[in-house]
Design a protein around this motif. Structure first.
Motif, PDB file in Angstrom:
ATOM      1  N   UNK A 281       0.727  -1.254   0.244  1.00 34.63           N
ATOM      2  CA  UNK A 281      -0.270  -0.041  -0.008  1.00 34.63           C
ATOM      3  C   UNK A 281       0.660   1.179   0.094  1.00 34.63           C
ATOM      4  N   UNK A 282       0.578   1.900  -0.743  1.00 34.42           N
ATOM      5  CA  UNK A 282       1.317   3.767  -0.864  1.00 34.42           C
ATOM      6  C   UNK A 282       0.914   4.094   0.508  1.00 34.42           C
ATOM      7  N   UNK A 283      -0.105   3.829   1.636  1.00 42.43           N
ATOM      8  CA  UNK A 283      -0.427   5.142   2.716  1.00 42.43           C
ATOM      9  C   UNK A 283       0.188   4.515   3.656  1.00 42.43           C
ATOM     10  N   UNK A 284       1.455   3.912   3.496  1.00 37.57           N
ATOM     11  CA  UNK A 284       2.159   2.903   5.095  1.00 37.57           C
ATOM     12  C   UNK A 284       3.748   3.546   5.049  1.00 37.57           C
ATOM     13  N   UNK A 285       3.118   5.046   4.586  1.00 33.35           N
ATOM     14  CA  UNK A 285       4.952   6.412   4.251  1.00 33.35           C
ATOM     15  C   UNK A 285       5.710   6.050   3.984  1.00 33.35           C
ATOM     16  N   UNK A 286       5.635   4.880   3.229  1.00 29.30           N
ATOM     17  CA  UNK A 286       7.065   3.897   2.360  1.00 29.30           C
ATOM     18  C   UNK A 286       7.887   4.818   1.422  1.00 29.30           C
ATOM     19  N   UNK A 287       8.754   4.908   0.779  1.00 28.73           N
ATOM     20  CA  UNK A 287       8.680   5.035  -0.809  1.00 28.73           C
ATOM     21  C   UNK A 287       8.194   3.754  -1.891  1.00 28.73           C
ATOM     22  N   UNK A 288       8.454   2.840  -1.250  1.00 30.57           N
ATOM     23  CA  UNK A 288       8.985   1.600  -2.291  1.00 30.57           C
ATOM     24  C   UNK A 288       7.537   0.499  -1.687  1.00 30.57           C
ATOM     25  N   UNK A 289       7.067   0.292  -2.434  1.00 35.34           N
ATOM     26  CA  UNK A 289       5.841  -0.815  -2.465  1.00 35.34           C
ATOM     27  C   UNK A 289       5.668  -1.977  -2.801  1.00 35.34           C
ATOM     28  N   UNK A 290       5.164  -3.194  -3.142  1.00 35.81           N
ATOM     29  CA  UNK A 290       5.356  -4.038  -3.878  1.00 35.81           C
ATOM     30  C   UNK A 290       4.779  -5.583  -3.038  1.00 35.81           C
ATOM     31  N   UNK A 291       4.338  -6.394  -4.606  1.00 41.05           N
ATOM     32  CA  UNK A 291       4.635  -8.310  -3.270  1.00 41.05           C
ATOM     33  C   UNK A 291       5.366  -8.799  -3.341  1.00 41.05           C
ATOM     34  N   UNK A 292       5.693  -9.640  -2.678  1.00 40.78           N
ATOM     35  CA  UNK A 292       7.034 -10.755  -2.840  1.00 40.78           C
ATOM     36  C   UNK A 292       6.445 -11.754  -4.088  1.00 40.78           C
ATOM     37  N   UNK A 293       7.097 -12.370  -4.959  1.00 37.08           N
ATOM     38  CA  UNK A 293       7.126 -13.775  -5.774  1.00 37.08           C
ATOM     39  C   UNK A 293       7.659 -15.036  -5.410  1.00 37.08           C
ATOM     40  N   UNK A 294       7.859 -15.555  -4.446  1.00 34.76           N
ATOM     41  CA  UNK A 294       8.367 -17.042  -4.760  1.00 34.76           C
ATOM     42  C   UNK A 294       8.798 -18.086  -4.969  1.00 34.76           C
ATOM     43  N   UNK A 295       9.451 -18.981  -6.430  1.00 32.38           N
ATOM     44  CA  UNK A 295       9.802 -20.052  -6.801  1.00 32.38           C
ATOM     45  C   UNK A 295       9.880 -21.166  -5.180  1.00 32.38           C
ATOM     46  N   UNK A 296       9.311 -21.688  -5.291  1.00 28.76           N
ATOM     47  CA  UNK A 296      10.162 -22.951  -4.705  1.00 28.76           C
ATOM     48  C   UNK A 296      10.142 -24.073  -5.140  1.00 28.76           C
ATOM     49  N   UNK A 297      11.643 -24.746  -5.442  1.00 26.64           N
ATOM     50  CA  UNK A 297      11.965 -25.419  -6.289  1.00 26.64           C
ATOM     51  C   UNK A 297      12.624 -26.504  -5.434  1.00 26.64           C
ATOM     52  N   UNK A 298      12.438 -27.788  -7.098  1.00 22.26           N
ATOM     53  CA  UNK A 298      12.527 -29.009  -6.313  1.00 22.26           C
ATOM     54  C   UNK A 298      14.385 -29.430  -5.915  1.00 22.26           C
ATOM     55  N   UNK A 299      14.966 -28.255  -6.757  1.00 23.41           N
ATOM     56  CA  UNK A 299      16.608 -28.231  -6.463  1.00 23.41           C
ATOM     57  C   UNK A 299      16.852 -27.407  -5.692  1.00 23.41           C
ATOM     58  N   UNK A 300      16.251 -27.292  -3.907  1.00 24.22           N
ATOM     59  CA  UNK A 300      16.041 -26.696  -2.874  1.00 24.22           C
ATOM     60  C   UNK A 300      16.536 -25.644  -3.295  1.00 24.22           C
ATOM     61  N   UNK A 301      15.818 -24.676  -3.840  1.00 22.32           N
ATOM     62  CA  UNK A 301      16.295 -23.250  -3.528  1.00 22.32           C
ATOM     63  C   UNK A 301      15.230 -22.754  -3.490  1.00 22.32           C
ATOM     64  N   UNK A 302      14.930 -21.187  -3.504  1.00 25.42           N
ATOM     65  CA  UNK A 302      13.709 -20.482  -3.229  1.00 25.42           C
ATOM     66  C   UNK A 302      15.046 -19.250  -4.031  1.00 25.42           C
ATOM     67  N   UNK A 303      13.567 -18.907  -5.149  1.00 22.12           N
ATOM     68  CA  UNK A 303      14.060 -17.501  -6.322  1.00 22.12           C
ATOM     69  C   UNK A 303      12.911 -16.474  -5.341  1.00 22.12           C
TER      70      UNK A 303
END
Length: 303
Positions: A281-303
């Motif tokens: 939300x842009x209402x939280x007083x921070x200049x940088x907002x966004x969502x997170x996207x995680x890929x949890x793979x079979x190679x035991x890594x997260x992106x």
């Protein structure tokens, strides 16, 4: 006559500038930002869209003249950004990391239902996607006041689901630091057995855990043996790693809002990674907002 023409041209120029500005801010900017997003091709990955601190505006604190415009504009921004993030990511799981409402902890039953309807309208999602909901301090209290058991029960009733959920090879544990509660650990949750079982343990918590461990956090890590933790609350993007061999933080860094590369973290080397997701939300007083996207793979890594 010449002066009148100059004034007319100036008015027209100002009007064009205003219209272009409105068009850019209301429509084009969202499409421009999409061009900066990075996506990974991974047919076997579990994709998780992470939503933190939307804190839709309430009607008690936001009760000034014209406050309905602020609520409408904030809701509209959240709906526009979320719908694009959803379409872009095509996630298997969507995790809401708490502080869904700004005034959930003080809302009466009627207002709470009204806020929930707004949330359902803003965050419209297909039925076949797994949704996970966590309460934050603005939903049930716990930061500057005590958690009300009745308010907590109301949230859990509105978003009825178990505290442990499984999607394919990923097990999600909902941990609540505000109430110091966590689900029971599965019998096979052992840190040195991940590769053999091909599973990933993920903790979801509104309040960050690793920076201020304490006895509760130590017990959570011991019992649930997570490889990765997703948290919110701080309204910024950070990554923290805990070396389980030394029980010390091995890495702390702020994720730059100006970089769009995917960060890859290994989850089979004895570290536990906590990823803090920024507010959307842009209402939280921070200049940088966004969502997170995680890929949890079979190679035991997260992106």
């Amino acid at each position: 006559m010449l002066r009148r023409n100059r004034l007319k041209h100036r008015v027209i120029s100002i009007g064009i500038i205003v219209l272009v500005t409105i068009f850019y801010n209301e429509f084009l900017v969202y499409e421009v930002q999409k061009l900066k997003w990075t996506m990974r091709e991974c047919s076997e990955c579990v994709k998780i869209l992470l939503v933190a601190d939307p804190q839709i505006l309430g009607e008690k604190y936001e009760n000034y003249f014209g406050s309905w415009i602020a609520r409408w504009d904030s809701d509209r921004y959240l709906e526009k950004t979320f719908s694009r993030a959803l379409k872009f990511s095509q996630p298997h799981v969507i995790a809401f990391l708490g502080d869904l409402m700004d005034e959930g902890h003080i809302a009466n039953a009627e207002d709470f239902e009204k806020y929930k309807r707004r949330l359902d309208s803003i965050f419209s999602m297909p039925d076949d996607i797994m949704k996970i909901y966590l309460p934050g301090d603005n939903d049930i209290g716990g930061e500057n006041d005590r958690v009300s058991p009745n308010i907590h029960k109301r949230f859990n009733f509105a978003y009825t689901q178990p505290d442990t959920l499984v999607y394919k090879t990923v097990t999600f544990f909902k941990v609540n630091r505000l109430t110091r509660t966590m689900p029971e650990a599965p019998k096979d949750a052992f840190l040195n057995d991940y590769a053999e079982r091909n599973t990933t343990n993920v903790i979801l918590s509104h309040v960050p855990l690793l920076f201020t461990p304490g006895s509760f956090v130590q017990n959570v890590i011991k019992e649930l043996s997570p490889q990765v933790i997703f948290t919110a609350h701080e309204h910024k993007a950070m990554q923290i790693s805990l070396d389980t061999a030394t029980d010390q933080l091995s890495d702390v860094w702020i994720l730059s809002p100006y970089e769009t590369l995917l960060y890859q973290l290994r989850m089979d080397v004895g570290d536990i990674h906590e990823i803090q997701i920024p507010t959307c939300s842009y209402r939280m007083g921070t200049p940088h907002m966004g969502y997170g996207l995680a890929y949890i793979g079979i190679d035991f890594s997260i992106c």
